[in-house]
Design a protein around this motif. Structure first.
Motif, PDB file in Angstrom:
ATOM      1  N   GLN A 176     -13.159  22.463 -31.387  1.00  0.00           N
ATOM      2  CA  GLN A 176     -11.358  21.940 -30.680  1.00  0.00           C
ATOM      3  C   GLN A 176     -11.489  22.988 -29.291  1.00  0.00           C
ATOM      4  OE1 GLN A 176     -12.129  24.095 -33.648  1.00  0.00           O
ATOM      5  NE2 GLN A 176     -10.000  22.681 -34.728  1.00  0.00           N
ATOM      6  N   ARG A 180     -11.329  21.166 -26.079  1.00  0.00           N
ATOM      7  CA  ARG A 180     -10.634  21.173 -24.385  1.00  0.00           C
ATOM      8  C   ARG A 180     -11.346  21.672 -23.657  1.00  0.00           C
ATOM      9  NH1 ARG A 180      -6.124  21.018 -21.407  1.00  0.00           N
ATOM     10  NH2 ARG A 180      -4.840  22.718 -21.245  1.00  0.00           N
ATOM     11  N   ARG A 184     -11.095  19.205 -20.109  1.00  0.00           N
ATOM     12  CA  ARG A 184     -10.435  19.160 -18.696  1.00  0.00           C
ATOM     13  C   ARG A 184     -11.825  19.461 -17.312  1.00  0.00           C
ATOM     14  NH1 ARG A 184      -7.221  18.587 -15.725  1.00  0.00           N
ATOM     15  NH2 ARG A 184      -6.180  19.617 -15.523  1.00  0.00           N
TER      16      ARG A 184
END
Ligand code: ATP
Length: 247
Positions: A176, A180, A184
């Motif tokens: 996870q 992320r 980004r």
């Protein structure tokens, strides 16, 4: 493939025809011993280009050669259409960012001081990773691995580099967190037009965010193509890993 970070392949055409970063027929190594042989690659503005390959294939060596941290034995690095032989600090001044795989933070300083040392405004970093806000006063060595990488990436992206070279962002991190960080990175590349060359062990995750990919094998480019195309060639890529390694 379904993913909340996957983006459609935009091909590898470079707007205006001039890549932000290019390597032409590059050979480099340690001392007189070449590790990389005749590497040519291109990264355009706003593109993420994945650099993949087995352990020892030469990925870090290639990033260092492109960054000016390792001298070339032959070939050229071309930044913004001009051949460069400048050392790393001058390329950094001209808009090159290098994120190495050792989480280049000052572990004894707080997260906020790490940003200050990097001449980055906390507000810019928090725009990228708001979850760092309650952690700014914490000594960086006590942050989780994921938070350390968010700090590292926030610091690199907040400087709005023209080119960002990243080595193993996801090393040892939970899926996870990797999602992320890469998500980004993808947004930032698109928004600021940063050209990203991304070394990554997670082949699938890298190809979800990348536009294009190169697979190194024993210091040579064995396979290359649009990320969408490469996502359909996983068994071929995995076989190249099995036959790769040090030269
Ligand atoms: P990994 O995924 O394990 O980080 P890599 O693809 O980044 O591997 P490199 O670290 O670039 O591979 O290493 C490529 C080759 O260069 C290997 O054979 C390695 O042993 C050699 N090498 C790396 N660093 C040095 C060094 N400082 N001096 C001599 N040889 C080196």
């Amino acid at each position: 493939m379904t993913s909340d970070v996957a983006k459609p392949a935009r091909g590898h055409s470079v707007p205006g025809g001039v890549p932000v970063l290019e390597a032409r027929n590059l050979t480099a190594g340690y001392g007189e011993v070449p590790v990389l042989h005749g590497i040519s690659l291109r990264v355009g503005a706003g593109q993420i280009v994945a650099l993949l390959g087995a352990n020892g294939a030469g990925k870090t060596t290639l990033l260092f050669a492109i960054a000016g941290r390792l001298p070339l034995l032959s070939g050229q690095v071309i930044a913004d259409g001009r051949v460069t032989v400048a050392p790393l600090y001058r390329r950094a001044r001209d808009g090159l960012g290098l994120v190495t795989d050792d989480r280049s933070i000052f572990r004894g300083l707080t997260a906020l001081d790490n940003l200050r040392v990097g001449r980055v405004q906390a507000s810019d970093a928090l725009e990228l990773f708001p979850e760092l806000k309650p952690r700014l006063g914490v000594v960086a060595g006590l942050l989780s691995g994921g938070e350390q990488q968010m700090l590292t990436l926030a610091r690199a992206l907040a400087r709005r580099p023209k080119v960002l070279l990243i080595d193993e962002l996801s090393l040892g991190l939970a899926p996870q967190i990797v999602q992320r960080l890469l998500g980004r990175l993808s947004e930032a590349a698109t928004q600021s037009g940063t050209a990203v060359l991304l070394v990554e062990q997670h082949i699938r995750k890298a190809l979800e965010v990348a536009d294009y990919g190169y697979i190194l094998s024993r210091g040579r480019i064995a396979i290359e193509g649009d990320a969408m195309n490469l996502r359909g060639r996983m068994s071929e890529i995995e076989s190249s890993y099995l036959s790769s390694g040090s030269s």
